[in-house]
Design a protein around this motif. Sequence first.
Motif, short mmCIF file in Angstrom:
data_model
loop_
_atom_site.label_atom_id
_atom_site.label_comp_id
_atom_site.label_asym_id
_atom_site.label_seq_id
_atom_site.Cartn_x
_atom_site.Cartn_y
_atom_site.Cartn_z
N PHE A 194 0.84 -1.20 0.00
CA PHE A 194 0.00 0.00 0.00
C PHE A 194 0.87 1.25 0.00
O PHE A 194 0.59 2.20 -0.72
CB PHE A 194 -0.93 -0.01 1.22
CG PHE A 194 -1.82 1.19 1.30
CD1 PHE A 194 -2.92 1.32 0.47
CD2 PHE A 194 -1.53 2.21 2.20
CE1 PHE A 194 -3.74 2.44 0.54
CE2 PHE A 194 -2.34 3.32 2.28
CZ PHE A 194 -3.45 3.45 1.45
N GLN A 195 1.91 1.23 0.80
CA GLN A 195 2.81 2.38 0.85
C GLN A 195 3.51 2.58 -0.48
O GLN A 195 3.66 3.71 -0.96
CB GLN A 195 3.85 2.21 1.95
CG GLN A 195 3.28 2.36 3.34
CD GLN A 195 4.31 2.04 4.42
OE1 GLN A 195 5.40 1.55 4.13
NE2 GLN A 195 3.95 2.29 5.67
N ALA A 209 2.41 1.62 -3.42
CA ALA A 209 1.42 2.02 -4.42
C ALA A 209 1.08 3.49 -4.31
O ALA A 209 0.79 4.15 -5.30
CB ALA A 209 0.17 1.17 -4.28
N ASN A 210 1.11 4.02 -3.10
CA ASN A 210 0.74 5.42 -2.89
C ASN A 210 1.94 6.34 -2.72
O ASN A 210 1.77 7.50 -2.36
CB ASN A 210 -0.16 5.53 -1.66
CG ASN A 210 -1.49 4.84 -1.87
OD1 ASN A 210 -2.02 4.87 -2.96
ND2 ASN A 210 -1.99 4.21 -0.84
N ALA A 211 3.11 5.85 -3.01
CA ALA A 211 4.32 6.67 -2.81
C ALA A 211 4.42 7.79 -3.85
O ALA A 211 4.94 8.85 -3.57
CB ALA A 211 5.57 5.80 -2.88
N THR A 229 1.89 9.39 -5.37
CA THR A 229 0.76 10.31 -5.42
C THR A 229 1.07 11.58 -4.65
O THR A 229 1.65 11.54 -3.56
CB THR A 229 -0.52 9.66 -4.86
OG1 THR A 229 -0.28 9.28 -3.52
CG2 THR A 229 -0.90 8.44 -5.67
N LEU A 236 0.56 14.68 -2.19
CA LEU A 236 -0.20 14.91 -0.97
C LEU A 236 -1.02 16.19 -1.13
O LEU A 236 -0.58 17.15 -1.79
CB LEU A 236 0.73 15.04 0.23
CG LEU A 236 1.54 13.78 0.57
CD1 LEU A 236 2.52 14.09 1.69
CD2 LEU A 236 0.62 12.68 0.99
#
Length: 93
Positions: A80-81, A83-85, A87, A89
């Motif tokens: 999850f981390q 995959a969202n690294a 994107t 903020l």
Amino acid sequence: LSAFVGIEATRRKLKKLRPASAQTLYALEVGAFGFFIAAIFGSMAHVSFLVLHVITIWSIAELMKREVAAAAAARRAQAFQLANAGTPLPAAR
């Protein structure tokens, strides 16, 4: 005997993830089944050993199941981390 159903299910799940642990559980299961067979022929004087052996196998299976579940949760969190690294903020106000 119902404990063996759960133990066997855990062993089959561990077979792919942790083959050495699954093999250990298998050896303990075979020993318990051997004791069950011996008990059929009259050596029931050692029932306390049988109960301790089954409880030990069940405890090992539960610990291994929890360990595998914790490792899977850690892998999911890491995925999850990752995959969202990339994107962005949202801007803080």
